[in-house]
Scaffold this active site. Structure first.
Site, PDB file in Angstrom:
ATOM      1  N   LYS A 159       0.820  -1.216   0.000  1.00 57.08           N
ATOM      2  CA  LYS A 159       0.000   0.000   0.000  1.00 57.08           C
ATOM      3  C   LYS A 159       0.858   1.273   0.000  1.00 57.08           C
ATOM      4  O   LYS A 159       0.639   2.156  -0.814  1.00 57.08           O
ATOM      5  CB  LYS A 159      -0.932   0.006   1.222  1.00 57.08           C
ATOM      6  CG  LYS A 159      -1.797   1.257   1.319  1.00 57.08           C
ATOM      7  CD  LYS A 159      -2.873   1.117   2.360  1.00 57.08           C
ATOM      8  CE  LYS A 159      -2.756   2.107   3.497  1.00 57.08           C
ATOM      9  NZ  LYS A 159      -2.523   3.484   3.145  1.00 57.08           N
ATOM     10  N   ASN A 160       1.841   1.340   0.899  1.00 52.79           N
ATOM     11  CA  ASN A 160       2.529   2.619   1.050  1.00 52.79           C
ATOM     12  C   ASN A 160       3.765   2.766   0.179  1.00 52.79           C
ATOM     13  O   ASN A 160       4.287   3.869   0.031  1.00 52.79           O
ATOM     14  CB  ASN A 160       2.851   2.869   2.524  1.00 52.79           C
ATOM     15  CG  ASN A 160       1.575   3.139   3.329  1.00 52.79           C
ATOM     16  OD1 ASN A 160       0.460   2.915   2.831  1.00 52.79           O
ATOM     17  ND2 ASN A 160       1.708   3.602   4.539  1.00 52.79           N
TER      18      ASN A 160
ATOM     19  N   ARG B 189      -7.189   6.919  -2.419  1.00 52.50           N
ATOM     20  CA  ARG B 189      -6.517   8.197  -2.639  1.00 52.50           C
ATOM     21  C   ARG B 189      -5.215   8.063  -3.413  1.00 52.50           C
ATOM     22  O   ARG B 189      -4.842   8.952  -4.162  1.00 52.50           O
ATOM     23  CB  ARG B 189      -6.183   8.843  -1.298  1.00 52.50           C
ATOM     24  CG  ARG B 189      -7.353   9.220  -0.475  1.00 52.50           C
ATOM     25  CD  ARG B 189      -6.874  10.012   0.705  1.00 52.50           C
ATOM     26  NE  ARG B 189      -6.043  11.122   0.268  1.00 52.50           N
ATOM     27  CZ  ARG B 189      -6.509  12.268  -0.170  1.00 52.50           C
ATOM     28  NH1 ARG B 189      -7.798  12.497  -0.213  1.00 52.50           N
ATOM     29  NH2 ARG B 189      -5.680  13.223  -0.556  1.00 52.50           N
TER      30      ARG B 189
ATOM     31  N   ASP C 256     -11.382  11.747   3.641  1.00 50.62           N
ATOM     32  CA  ASP C 256     -11.764  10.414   4.099  1.00 50.62           C
ATOM     33  C   ASP C 256     -11.882  10.392   5.609  1.00 50.62           C
ATOM     34  O   ASP C 256     -11.911  11.447   6.243  1.00 50.62           O
ATOM     35  CB  ASP C 256     -10.837   9.334   3.540  1.00 50.62           C
ATOM     36  CG  ASP C 256      -9.428   9.445   4.089  1.00 50.62           C
ATOM     37  OD1 ASP C 256      -9.231  10.220   5.038  1.00 50.62           O
ATOM     38  OD2 ASP C 256      -8.548   8.756   3.570  1.00 50.62           O
TER      39      ASP C 256
ATOM     40  N   ASP D  65       0.617   6.596  11.253  1.00 53.39           N
ATOM     41  CA  ASP D  65      -0.005   5.291  10.989  1.00 53.39           C
ATOM     42  C   ASP D  65       0.112   4.337  12.180  1.00 53.39           C
ATOM     43  O   ASP D  65      -0.628   3.360  12.267  1.00 53.39           O
ATOM     44  CB  ASP D  65       0.614   4.640   9.746  1.00 53.39           C
ATOM     45  CG  ASP D  65       0.338   5.460   8.502  1.00 53.39           C
ATOM     46  OD1 ASP D  65      -0.613   6.257   8.519  1.00 53.39           O
ATOM     47  OD2 ASP D  65       1.084   5.309   7.523  1.00 53.39           O
TER      48      ASP D  65
END
Ligand code: EPU
Length: 417
Positions: free
Chosen positions: A23-24, A94, A118, A306
């Protein structure tokens, strides 16, 4: 509807391999692959929900994708590109905005739907836009889309108001094909930026200074497709460390570097855990109830936002009181109301929360607000009497390939229901 059931169990014990940071880091490198025409082999890219969305975005602009293993694929960008990312995809994720820089740099034009805010905050894009304009792109924002056009991007000096990860990535991946030198000041220093830069440089880009606040990019005329292997997921690693802090035990993580989550190691150490690097990962042990500390989130190398939801879950079961300050997003603490449903003693206002630790929490049905808040609730369930059901687990699936499987392999009592 997806949910997960957690019950308290004994301490966590064992070794777990940390997943690739799909994801990141992975999504950003997939977007960057659009900068060159050709074939890119991507490895260590485990499947998470956000990856499926990014692959759909890449297909929508004209790339093809072929899976070669569980966590490896080939992206082919040799065909003609249609530089438009539609709303149905962008609204789901996003990180789709990361195609803006590469598309405008390669095609001279890009139309990308605006993602909107969000559950964790307003998440503006002004720095992305201002930086592209400084490089000579003309931007219009109309009908829910940003439309960027340019004859040729030109190098520029860009000072970011805040070290935004997404803005740094978008501007970096535009500047590699701009004419002349671009300097990004107050750039984000996250390890994912360094991972992306290494990939860009393998494609033939000239980028210096990744991992520092000043990134210098000497534009080149063309890039060539290159292969990449995605770094280990430091956020997943931190999740396992905090789970160990909550449940007690001794865990070894393989495939991640402690220096990428050093502040988490420092804070957990201050709380009474032992955390140290190993040749290929991290070792951690928690033998006694943890003591509360204060936590303030900051861009890297500070305590990453996070990790904050998981840290709140740890504090909720610690001895003493901790003050948590969220400095990166404007609405990331709302999820504490769900922890309060589990008996956590938390007072929260705006960016601040006061967490008074309790020896036990109380299992309850709760709802995941976003990927990390969902993980935090599951962790809290490991120290809560009875049964905790975390609803809306699909948020967690956006970023973790198999959090339930990994935690149960360490001895947690957690299953999908
Ligand atoms: N911001 C602006 N204007 C901009 C860009 C950002 O005001 O043009 C603000 C945001 O509103 C936010 C702050 O700057 O308040 C930081 O945003 P940033 O751009 O750094 O975040 P991001 O790139 O949108 C990535 C991660 C997030 C992580 C943040 C911060 C991905 C896909 N997302 O988001 O990950 O929290 O960086 O490190 O890489 C997560 O994994 O749970 C997660 C949310």
């Amino acid at each position: 509807m997806t949910a997960v059931r957690v019950r308290p169990a004994g301490p966590l014990v064992g070794t777990v391999k940390v997943s690739g940071a799909t994801k990141n880091s992975g999504l950003k490198q997939l977007a960057a692959a659009l900068l060159a025409s050709g074939v890119t082999h991507v490895r260590n890219l485990p499947r998470v929900r956000d990856l499926d969305v990014m692959l759909d975005v890449l297909r929508a602009v004209g790339a093809t994708v072929e899976w070669t293993a569980e966590d490896a694929l080939i992206l082919d960008t040799s065909g003609p590109l249609q530089p438009e990312a539609p709303y149905e995809l962008v609204r789901q994720m996003r990180a789709s905005i990361n195609v803006l820089g590469p598309l405008v740099a390669r095609c001279g034009e890009a139309r990308v739907a605006l993602p909107g805010g969000d559950n964790i905050g307003s998440r503006r894009l002004d720095m992305h836009f201002r930086g592209l304009e400084a490089m000579g792109a003309e931007l219009t924002v109309e009908h829910g889309f940003v439309h960027a056009r340019c004859n040729a991007l030109c190098g520029a000096r860009i000072v970011l108001e805040f070290p935004s990860v997404g803005a740094t990535e978008n501007l970096l991946t535009a500047a590699v094909l701009a004419k002349g030198e671009t300097v990004i000041e107050n750039a984000a220093r996250e390890p994912e930026i360094t991972d992306l830069t290494a990939f860009l440089n393998r494609m033939g880009a000239h980028v210096l200074g990744a991992g520092t606040s000043t990134i210098t990019i000497e534009g080149v005329d063309e890039l060539v497709a290159a292969d990449t292997e995605i770094m280990g997921d430091r956020i997943e690693a931190g999740t396992f460390l905090m789970a160990c802090g909550i449940a007690g035990g001794e865990v070894e993580l393989v495939g991640v570097r402690l220096e990428h989550l050093e502040m988490v190691g420092v804070k957990l150490g201050d709380m009474g855990m032992r955390v140290s690097p190993t040749p290929d990962g991290i070792w951690a042990q928690a033998t006694e109830p943890l003591r509360a500390v204060d936590i303030a989130t900051l861009p890297y190398p500070g305590f990453a936002t996070d990790f904050m939801p998981m840290a709140v879950a740890v504090l909720a079961g610690s001895i003493g009181t901790g003050i948590v300050t969220e400095n990166v997003f404007d609405n990331r603490l709302a999820f504490v109301e769900e922890l309060a449903r589990m008996g956590a003693d938390i007072r929260h206002e705006g960016r601040h929360a006061v967490v008074r630790g309790r020896p036990r929490l109380s299992g309850a049905p709760v709802r995941a607000f976003d990927v990390r808040a969902g993980a935090a609730l599951a962790l809290a369930g490991m120290k809560a009497d009875g049964e905790t059901i975390v609803h809306d687990w699909h948020h967690v699936d956006r970023g973790y390939p198999d959090l339930v499987g990994a935690l149960s392999s360490l001895g947690a009592d957690i299953e999908r229901v």
